[in-house]
Enzyme design. Structure first.
Site, PDB file in Angstrom:
ATOM      1  CB  CYS A 111      27.471  43.471  73.238  1.00 32.26           C
ATOM      2  SG  CYS A 111      26.695  42.928  74.754  1.00 32.26           S
ATOM      3  CG  HIS A 248      31.184  45.234  73.894  1.00 25.60           C
ATOM      4  ND1 HIS A 248      30.338  46.119  74.543  1.00 25.60           N
ATOM      5  CD2 HIS A 248      30.876  44.002  74.398  1.00 25.60           C
ATOM      6  CE1 HIS A 248      29.575  45.445  75.380  1.00 25.60           C
ATOM      7  NE2 HIS A 248      29.876  44.167  75.326  1.00 25.60           N
ATOM      8  CG  ASN A 278      28.599  44.431  78.894  1.00 28.59           C
ATOM      9  OD1 ASN A 278      28.158  45.194  78.037  1.00 28.59           O
ATOM     10  ND2 ASN A 278      28.824  43.150  78.647  1.00 28.59           N
TER      11      ASN A 278
HETATM   12  N1  COA Z   1      31.052  37.299  93.312  1.00 27.14           N
HETATM   13  C1  COA Z   1      31.744  36.364  93.940  1.00 27.14           C
HETATM   14  N2  COA Z   1      31.959  35.132  93.450  1.00 27.14           N
HETATM   15  C2  COA Z   1      31.417  34.862  92.241  1.00 27.14           C
HETATM   16  C3  COA Z   1      30.650  35.800  91.522  1.00 27.14           C
HETATM   17  C4  COA Z   1      30.480  37.063  92.114  1.00 27.14           C
HETATM   18  N3  COA Z   1      29.765  38.045  91.501  1.00 27.14           N
HETATM   19  N4  COA Z   1      30.248  35.247  90.363  1.00 27.14           N
HETATM   20  C5  COA Z   1      30.741  33.996  90.341  1.00 27.14           C
HETATM   21  N5  COA Z   1      31.437  33.755  91.487  1.00 27.14           N
HETATM   22  C6  COA Z   1      32.140  32.536  91.868  1.00 27.14           C
HETATM   23  C7  COA Z   1      31.627  31.301  91.166  1.00 27.14           C
HETATM   24  O1  COA Z   1      30.504  30.768  91.848  1.00 27.14           O
HETATM   25  C8  COA Z   1      32.829  30.402  91.240  1.00 27.14           C
HETATM   26  O2  COA Z   1      32.871  29.839  92.527  1.00 27.14           O
HETATM   27  P1  COA Z   1      33.350  28.310  92.727  1.00 27.14           P
HETATM   28  O3  COA Z   1      34.779  28.272  92.232  1.00 27.14           O
HETATM   29  O4  COA Z   1      33.212  28.110  94.173  1.00 27.14           O
HETATM   30  O5  COA Z   1      32.420  27.495  91.889  1.00 27.14           O
HETATM   31  C9  COA Z   1      34.003  31.360  91.132  1.00 27.14           C
HETATM   32  O6  COA Z   1      33.499  32.662  91.466  1.00 27.14           O
HETATM   33  C10 COA Z   1      34.628  31.391  89.758  1.00 27.14           C
HETATM   34  O7  COA Z   1      33.589  31.559  88.814  1.00 27.14           O
HETATM   35  P2  COA Z   1      33.887  31.612  87.282  1.00 27.14           P
HETATM   36  O8  COA Z   1      32.603  31.740  86.536  1.00 27.14           O
HETATM   37  O9  COA Z   1      34.796  30.481  86.920  1.00 27.14           O
HETATM   38  O10 COA Z   1      34.722  32.972  87.187  1.00 27.14           O
HETATM   39  P3  COA Z   1      35.492  33.580  85.982  1.00 27.14           P
HETATM   40  O11 COA Z   1      36.895  33.798  86.378  1.00 27.14           O
HETATM   41  O12 COA Z   1      35.228  32.873  84.698  1.00 27.14           O
HETATM   42  O13 COA Z   1      34.824  35.014  85.872  1.00 27.14           O
HETATM   43  C11 COA Z   1      33.252  36.235  84.513  1.00 27.14           C
HETATM   44  C12 COA Z   1      33.443  35.140  85.572  1.00 27.14           C
HETATM   45  C13 COA Z   1      31.771  36.336  84.203  1.00 27.14           C
HETATM   46  C14 COA Z   1      33.724  37.555  85.107  1.00 27.14           C
HETATM   47  C15 COA Z   1      34.091  35.905  83.250  1.00 27.14           C
HETATM   48  O14 COA Z   1      33.864  34.569  82.858  1.00 27.14           O
HETATM   49  C16 COA Z   1      33.758  36.821  82.108  1.00 27.14           C
HETATM   50  O15 COA Z   1      34.015  38.005  82.188  1.00 27.14           O
HETATM   51  N6  COA Z   1      33.205  36.295  81.017  1.00 27.14           N
HETATM   52  C17 COA Z   1      32.771  37.102  79.902  1.00 27.14           C
HETATM   53  C18 COA Z   1      31.429  37.649  80.212  1.00 27.14           C
HETATM   54  C19 COA Z   1      31.005  38.757  79.279  1.00 27.14           C
HETATM   55  O16 COA Z   1      31.785  39.587  78.942  1.00 27.14           O
HETATM   56  N7  COA Z   1      29.732  38.747  78.905  1.00 27.14           N
HETATM   57  C20 COA Z   1      29.148  39.736  78.074  1.00 27.14           C
HETATM   58  C21 COA Z   1      29.578  39.585  76.658  1.00 27.14           C
HETATM   59  S1  COA Z   1      28.906  40.826  75.679  1.00 27.14           S
END
Ligand code: COA
Length: 321
Positions: A111, A248, A278
Protein backbone atom coordinates in the site's frame (compact mmCIF):
# COMPACT_ATOMS: atom_id res chain seq x y z
CA UNK A 1 15.06 19.78 -10.34
CA UNK A 2 11.92 18.50 -8.70
CA UNK A 3 8.82 16.49 -9.69
CA UNK A 4 5.48 18.26 -10.10
CA UNK A 5 2.14 16.51 -10.62
CA UNK A 6 0.94 17.64 -14.05
CA UNK A 7 -2.18 15.45 -14.22
CA UNK A 8 -4.10 12.88 -12.21
CA UNK A 9 -6.43 10.13 -13.41
CA UNK A 10 -8.30 7.23 -11.85
CA UNK A 11 -10.40 4.27 -12.89
CA UNK A 12 -12.40 1.69 -10.97
CA UNK A 13 -14.33 -1.33 -12.25
CA UNK A 14 -18.06 -0.74 -12.71
CA UNK A 15 -19.34 -3.46 -10.32
CA UNK A 16 -20.11 -2.16 -6.82
CA UNK A 17 -20.23 -4.64 -3.94
CA UNK A 18 -21.93 -3.25 -0.83
CA UNK A 19 -21.49 -4.44 2.75
CA UNK A 20 -24.95 -6.01 2.49
CA UNK A 21 -23.79 -7.95 -0.58
CA UNK A 22 -20.86 -9.31 1.45
CA UNK A 23 -23.17 -10.31 4.27
CA UNK A 24 -24.65 -12.83 1.81
CA UNK A 25 -21.20 -14.43 1.31
CA UNK A 26 -19.68 -14.43 4.83
CA UNK A 27 -21.01 -14.00 8.37
CA UNK A 28 -20.79 -10.22 8.66
CA UNK A 29 -23.02 -7.17 8.55
CA UNK A 30 -22.98 -3.55 7.46
CA UNK A 31 -22.88 -2.24 11.04
CA UNK A 32 -19.70 -4.22 11.92
CA UNK A 33 -17.86 -3.29 8.73
CA UNK A 34 -18.82 0.40 8.74
CA UNK A 35 -18.20 1.00 12.44
CA UNK A 36 -14.79 -0.78 12.37
CA UNK A 37 -13.51 0.56 9.04
CA UNK A 38 -15.65 3.36 7.56
CA UNK A 39 -16.23 1.24 4.44
CA UNK A 40 -19.72 1.11 2.88
CA UNK A 41 -18.92 -0.39 -0.52
CA UNK A 42 -16.09 -1.23 -2.88
CA UNK A 43 -15.63 -1.80 -6.62
CA UNK A 44 -14.71 -5.32 -7.68
CA UNK A 45 -13.43 -6.38 -11.07
CA UNK A 46 -15.54 -8.85 -13.01
CA UNK A 47 -12.84 -9.59 -15.56
CA UNK A 48 -10.57 -6.59 -15.99
CA UNK A 49 -7.01 -7.20 -14.84
CA UNK A 50 -4.64 -4.91 -12.98
CA UNK A 51 -3.06 -3.78 -16.24
CA UNK A 52 -6.47 -2.90 -17.72
CA UNK A 53 -7.38 -0.69 -14.75
CA UNK A 54 -3.88 0.79 -14.81
CA UNK A 55 -4.02 1.59 -18.52
CA UNK A 56 -7.35 3.41 -18.22
CA UNK A 57 -6.20 5.43 -15.19
CA UNK A 58 -2.98 6.25 -17.07
CA UNK A 59 -4.88 7.42 -20.16
CA UNK A 60 -6.95 9.75 -17.98
CA UNK A 61 -3.86 11.15 -16.22
CA UNK A 62 -2.08 11.72 -19.55
CA UNK A 63 -5.13 13.50 -20.92
CA UNK A 64 -5.40 15.70 -17.79
CA UNK A 65 -1.70 16.56 -18.09
CA UNK A 66 -1.96 17.05 -21.88
CA UNK A 67 1.06 14.79 -22.30
CA UNK A 68 1.49 12.48 -25.29
CA UNK A 69 2.50 8.92 -24.28
CA UNK A 70 5.57 9.26 -26.52
CA UNK A 71 6.83 12.08 -24.27
CA UNK A 72 7.12 9.68 -21.30
CA UNK A 73 10.64 8.68 -20.21
CA UNK A 74 9.58 6.44 -17.34
CA UNK A 75 6.58 4.36 -16.21
CA UNK A 76 6.49 2.90 -12.69
CA UNK A 77 3.55 0.76 -11.63
CA UNK A 78 3.08 -0.11 -7.96
CA UNK A 79 1.01 -3.23 -7.35
CA UNK A 80 0.63 -6.24 -5.07
CA UNK A 81 -1.71 -7.98 -7.49
CA UNK A 82 0.03 -8.02 -10.88
CA UNK A 83 -1.66 -9.99 -13.63
CA UNK A 84 1.40 -12.18 -14.11
CA UNK A 85 4.92 -12.61 -12.77
CA UNK A 86 6.31 -11.38 -16.05
CA UNK A 87 6.14 -9.38 -18.20
CA UNK A 88 5.56 -6.61 -15.67
CA UNK A 89 2.20 -4.86 -15.80
CA UNK A 90 4.14 -1.62 -16.37
CA UNK A 91 5.47 -3.06 -19.66
CA UNK A 92 1.95 -4.09 -20.67
CA UNK A 93 0.71 -0.56 -19.92
CA UNK A 94 3.62 0.88 -21.92
CA UNK A 95 2.59 -1.24 -24.91
CA UNK A 96 -1.11 -0.37 -24.56
CA UNK A 97 -0.32 3.35 -24.41
CA UNK A 98 2.29 3.27 -27.18
CA UNK A 99 4.75 4.94 -24.80
CA UNK A 100 7.64 3.77 -26.96
CA UNK A 101 10.25 6.03 -25.37
CA UNK A 102 9.60 5.05 -21.76
CA UNK A 103 11.40 2.50 -19.64
CA UNK A 104 8.82 0.63 -17.57
CA UNK A 105 8.87 -1.54 -14.46
CA UNK A 106 6.69 -2.63 -11.53
CA UNK A 107 7.49 -2.07 -7.87
CA UNK A 108 6.26 -4.10 -4.94
CA UNK A 109 5.80 -1.99 -1.80
CA UNK A 110 2.18 -2.93 -1.07
CA UNK A 111 0.00 0.00 0.00
CA UNK A 112 3.03 2.32 0.17
CA UNK A 113 3.70 1.67 -3.55
CA UNK A 114 2.49 5.03 -4.86
CA UNK A 115 4.60 6.92 -2.31
CA UNK A 116 7.63 4.76 -3.17
CA UNK A 117 7.07 5.45 -6.89
CA UNK A 118 7.02 9.20 -6.21
CA UNK A 119 10.27 8.88 -4.24
CA UNK A 120 11.93 7.02 -7.12
CA UNK A 121 10.79 9.53 -9.73
CA UNK A 122 11.99 12.42 -7.60
CA UNK A 123 15.40 10.74 -7.35
CA UNK A 124 15.64 10.35 -11.13
CA UNK A 125 14.51 13.94 -11.72
CA UNK A 126 16.95 15.36 -9.14
CA UNK A 127 19.75 13.46 -10.86
CA UNK A 128 18.65 14.85 -14.23
CA UNK A 129 18.15 11.36 -15.71
CA UNK A 130 14.50 11.72 -16.77
CA UNK A 131 12.05 14.61 -17.22
CA UNK A 132 8.58 13.11 -17.69
CA UNK A 133 7.19 10.13 -15.76
CA UNK A 134 3.95 8.24 -15.30
CA UNK A 135 3.32 6.54 -11.97
CA UNK A 136 0.41 4.21 -11.39
CA UNK A 137 -1.02 2.43 -8.37
CA UNK A 138 -3.26 -0.39 -9.56
CA UNK A 139 -4.80 -3.41 -7.84
CA UNK A 140 -7.18 -6.26 -8.42
CA UNK A 141 -6.75 -7.57 -4.89
CA UNK A 142 -10.07 -9.38 -5.28
CA UNK A 143 -8.14 -12.17 -7.00
CA UNK A 144 -5.95 -12.82 -3.92
CA UNK A 145 -8.77 -12.33 -1.43
CA UNK A 146 -10.06 -15.34 0.46
CA UNK A 147 -13.81 -14.74 0.14
CA UNK A 148 -14.47 -17.06 3.07
CA UNK A 149 -12.26 -15.03 5.47
CA UNK A 150 -14.47 -12.29 6.91
CA UNK A 151 -11.55 -10.62 8.70
CA UNK A 152 -9.90 -9.60 5.38
CA UNK A 153 -12.44 -9.88 2.57
CA UNK A 154 -14.52 -6.92 3.77
CA UNK A 155 -11.58 -4.53 3.68
CA UNK A 156 -10.28 -4.35 0.13
CA UNK A 157 -11.42 -3.06 -3.25
CA UNK A 158 -10.09 -2.95 -6.81
CA UNK A 159 -9.03 0.22 -8.60
CA UNK A 160 -6.27 2.27 -10.14
CA UNK A 161 -4.93 5.81 -9.92
CA UNK A 162 -2.19 7.45 -11.93
CA UNK A 163 -0.20 10.67 -12.04
CA UNK A 164 1.98 12.28 -14.69
CA UNK A 165 5.01 13.92 -13.12
CA UNK A 166 7.04 16.58 -14.89
CA UNK A 167 10.45 17.87 -13.98
CA UNK A 168 10.42 21.53 -12.92
CA UNK A 169 12.70 24.08 -11.22
CA UNK A 170 10.63 24.61 -8.08
CA UNK A 171 7.37 23.65 -6.36
CA UNK A 172 6.13 20.07 -6.69
CA UNK A 173 7.77 17.58 -4.34
CA UNK A 174 9.49 19.44 -1.50
CA UNK A 175 10.78 16.39 0.34
CA UNK A 176 10.13 12.69 0.76
CA UNK A 177 10.98 9.70 2.89
CA UNK A 178 10.41 5.96 2.93
CA UNK A 179 11.09 3.06 5.24
CA UNK A 180 10.80 -0.71 5.58
CA UNK A 181 10.83 -3.26 8.39
CA UNK A 182 10.99 -6.81 7.08
CA UNK A 183 10.91 -8.29 10.59
CA UNK A 184 7.16 -7.47 10.69
CA UNK A 185 6.48 -9.08 7.32
CA UNK A 186 4.15 -11.76 8.70
CA UNK A 187 1.65 -9.15 9.98
CA UNK A 188 0.25 -8.80 6.46
CA UNK A 189 1.23 -11.27 3.81
CA UNK A 190 0.22 -13.25 0.79
CA UNK A 191 2.72 -16.08 1.04
CA UNK A 192 0.61 -19.21 1.09
CA UNK A 193 1.41 -19.82 -2.56
CA UNK A 194 2.12 -23.41 -3.53
CA UNK A 195 5.09 -23.41 -5.86
CA UNK A 196 5.31 -25.75 -8.79
CA UNK A 197 7.76 -28.63 -8.40
CA UNK A 198 9.26 -30.59 -11.29
CA UNK A 199 9.90 -33.79 -9.30
CA UNK A 200 6.58 -34.05 -7.44
CA UNK A 201 4.64 -32.60 -10.38
CA UNK A 202 2.96 -30.13 -8.02
CA UNK A 203 1.07 -27.47 -9.95
CA UNK A 204 1.66 -23.88 -8.76
CA UNK A 205 -1.34 -22.37 -7.00
CA UNK A 206 -2.07 -18.80 -6.04
CA UNK A 207 -2.22 -18.12 -2.29
CA UNK A 208 -4.47 -15.77 -0.37
CA UNK A 209 -3.64 -12.87 1.89
CA UNK A 210 -3.60 -13.16 5.65
CA UNK A 211 -3.39 -10.40 8.24
CA UNK A 212 -2.96 -9.66 11.90
CA UNK A 213 -5.36 -6.71 11.86
CA UNK A 214 -4.51 -5.29 15.26
CA UNK A 215 -0.76 -5.45 14.67
CA UNK A 216 -1.19 -3.60 11.35
CA UNK A 217 -3.49 -1.08 13.04
CA UNK A 218 -0.95 -0.31 15.77
CA UNK A 219 1.87 -0.06 13.24
CA UNK A 220 -0.04 2.38 11.02
CA UNK A 221 -1.14 4.61 13.88
CA UNK A 222 2.50 4.91 14.98
CA UNK A 223 4.22 5.21 11.61
CA UNK A 224 1.96 7.72 9.85
CA UNK A 225 2.36 10.55 12.41
CA UNK A 226 6.04 9.69 12.83
CA UNK A 227 6.83 10.09 9.11
CA UNK A 228 4.72 13.24 8.84
CA UNK A 229 6.55 14.82 11.79
CA UNK A 230 9.94 13.90 10.29
CA UNK A 231 9.20 15.75 7.05
CA UNK A 232 7.63 18.75 8.81
CA UNK A 233 10.60 19.15 11.14
CA UNK A 234 13.24 18.64 8.46
CA UNK A 235 11.65 21.27 6.22
CA UNK A 236 10.72 23.67 9.03
CA UNK A 237 7.08 23.65 8.00
CA UNK A 238 4.35 24.08 10.59
CA UNK A 239 1.24 21.91 10.66
CA UNK A 240 -0.83 25.03 10.03
CA UNK A 241 0.80 25.37 6.60
CA UNK A 242 -0.43 21.92 5.51
CA UNK A 243 -3.77 22.22 3.75
CA UNK A 244 -4.51 18.49 3.56
CA UNK A 245 -3.07 15.22 4.80
CA UNK A 246 -3.70 12.71 2.03
CA UNK A 247 -3.29 9.37 3.78
CA UNK A 248 -3.52 5.84 2.48
CA UNK A 249 -7.17 4.85 2.82
CA UNK A 250 -6.95 1.64 4.84
CA UNK A 251 -9.35 2.35 7.66
CA UNK A 252 -11.22 5.47 8.81
CA UNK A 253 -10.24 4.72 12.43
CA UNK A 254 -6.53 4.68 11.52
CA UNK A 255 -6.93 8.08 9.85
CA UNK A 256 -8.81 9.47 12.87
CA UNK A 257 -6.16 8.15 15.25
CA UNK A 258 -3.38 9.68 13.13
CA UNK A 259 -5.20 13.03 13.14
CA UNK A 260 -5.50 12.88 16.94
CA UNK A 261 -1.81 12.05 17.37
CA UNK A 262 -0.85 14.92 15.08
CA UNK A 263 -3.29 17.15 16.95
CA UNK A 264 -4.82 18.26 13.67
CA UNK A 265 -8.54 18.67 12.81
CA UNK A 266 -10.07 15.69 11.01
CA UNK A 267 -11.34 18.09 8.31
CA UNK A 268 -7.76 18.25 7.02
CA UNK A 269 -7.87 14.49 6.33
CA UNK A 270 -10.05 13.91 3.25
CA UNK A 271 -11.37 10.36 2.83
CA UNK A 272 -12.77 8.22 0.08
CA UNK A 273 -12.68 4.88 1.88
CA UNK A 274 -16.48 4.70 2.25
CA UNK A 275 -17.00 4.08 -1.45
CA UNK A 276 -13.77 2.36 -2.52
CA UNK A 277 -12.58 0.37 0.53
CA UNK A 278 -8.84 -0.17 0.81
CA UNK A 279 -7.52 -0.13 -2.76
CA UNK A 280 -3.93 -0.51 -1.53
CA UNK A 281 -1.45 1.33 -3.72
CA UNK A 282 -4.28 2.96 -5.72
CA UNK A 283 -5.86 4.70 -2.73
CA UNK A 284 -3.75 7.88 -2.65
CA UNK A 285 -4.08 8.76 -6.36
CA UNK A 286 -7.78 7.80 -6.24
CA UNK A 287 -8.27 10.25 -3.39
CA UNK A 288 -6.23 12.99 -5.09
CA UNK A 289 -8.41 12.50 -8.17
CA UNK A 290 -11.59 12.92 -6.08
CA UNK A 291 -10.16 16.04 -4.44
CA UNK A 292 -9.31 17.45 -7.86
CA UNK A 293 -12.84 16.74 -9.12
CA UNK A 294 -14.30 18.47 -6.06
CA UNK A 295 -12.03 21.49 -6.72
CA UNK A 296 -10.41 21.15 -3.31
CA UNK A 297 -6.90 21.75 -4.66
CA UNK A 298 -5.35 25.05 -5.73
CA UNK A 299 -1.88 25.85 -7.03
CA UNK A 300 0.56 26.34 -4.17
CA UNK A 301 -1.39 24.24 -1.62
CA UNK A 302 0.92 22.25 0.62
CA UNK A 303 -0.08 18.59 0.89
CA UNK A 304 1.35 15.79 3.01
CA UNK A 305 0.92 12.36 1.46
CA UNK A 306 1.54 9.30 3.60
CA UNK A 307 1.24 5.58 2.95
CA UNK A 308 1.95 2.33 4.77
CA UNK A 309 1.49 -1.32 4.06
CA UNK A 310 2.78 -4.86 3.92
CA UNK A 311 6.48 -5.38 4.23
CA UNK A 312 6.05 -3.53 6.47
CA UNK A 313 6.65 -0.42 4.41
CA UNK A 314 5.85 3.25 4.90
CA UNK A 315 6.64 6.60 3.38
CA UNK A 316 5.59 10.21 3.04
CA UNK A 317 5.83 12.99 0.47
CA UNK A 318 5.55 16.70 1.17
CA UNK A 319 4.50 18.54 -1.95
CA UNK A 320 3.26 21.82 -3.29
CA UNK A 321 0.29 21.35 -5.65
N1 COA B 1 -17.79 -9.18 10.47
C1 COA B 1 -18.18 -9.49 11.70
N2 COA B 1 -17.35 -9.87 12.68
C2 COA B 1 -16.03 -9.93 12.37
C3 COA B 1 -15.54 -9.62 11.08
C4 COA B 1 -16.49 -9.24 10.12
N3 COA B 1 -16.12 -8.92 8.85
N4 COA B 1 -14.20 -9.77 11.07
C5 COA B 1 -13.85 -10.15 12.31
N5 COA B 1 -14.96 -10.26 13.09
C6 COA B 1 -15.03 -10.64 14.50
C7 COA B 1 -13.84 -11.44 14.97
O1 COA B 1 -14.02 -12.82 14.67
C8 COA B 1 -13.85 -11.16 16.44
O2 COA B 1 -14.83 -11.98 17.03
P1 COA B 1 -14.58 -12.62 18.49
O3 COA B 1 -14.43 -11.44 19.43
O4 COA B 1 -15.79 -13.42 18.71
O5 COA B 1 -13.32 -13.42 18.35
C9 COA B 1 -14.36 -9.73 16.53
O6 COA B 1 -15.01 -9.45 15.28
C10 COA B 1 -13.26 -8.72 16.77
O7 COA B 1 -12.23 -8.97 15.83
P2 COA B 1 -10.92 -8.12 15.81
O8 COA B 1 -10.01 -8.64 14.76
O9 COA B 1 -10.39 -8.00 17.20
O10 COA B 1 -11.50 -6.69 15.38
P3 COA B 1 -10.80 -5.31 15.31
O11 COA B 1 -11.54 -4.36 16.15
O12 COA B 1 -9.32 -5.40 15.50
O13 COA B 1 -11.06 -4.89 13.81
C11 COA B 1 -9.91 -4.73 11.69
C12 COA B 1 -10.52 -5.67 12.74
C13 COA B 1 -9.33 -5.59 10.58
C14 COA B 1 -11.02 -3.86 11.13
C15 COA B 1 -8.83 -3.83 12.35
O14 COA B 1 -7.95 -4.62 13.12
C16 COA B 1 -8.04 -3.07 11.33
O15 COA B 1 -8.59 -2.22 10.65
N6 COA B 1 -6.74 -3.33 11.21
C17 COA B 1 -5.92 -2.71 10.19
C18 COA B 1 -6.10 -3.45 8.92
C19 COA B 1 -5.55 -2.72 7.72
O16 COA B 1 -5.71 -1.55 7.61
N7 COA B 1 -4.92 -3.47 6.82
C20 COA B 1 -4.39 -2.97 5.61
C21 COA B 1 -3.14 -2.19 5.84
S1 COA B 1 -2.55 -1.54 4.37
Amino acid sequence: MTARIAGIGAYVPERIVTNDDLAKVVETNNEWIFSRTGIRERHISTGEGTKDLATEAARRALSAAEVDPKELDLIILGTSSPDCNFPSDACSVQAALGAVNAVAFDISAACAGFIFAMNIVQGFFMAGVYRTALIIGAETLSKVTDWSDRSTCVLFGDGAGAAVLKSCESGGIVDMMMGADGTKGSALSCTSRTFGNFLTKTVPKMGFMSMDGQEVFRFAVRKVPESVEILLKKNRISKQEIKYYVLHQANERIIEAAARRLNEPIEKFPMSIAKYGNTSTASIPLLLNEMQKQRMLSAGDKLMLSGFGAGMTWGAVLLEW
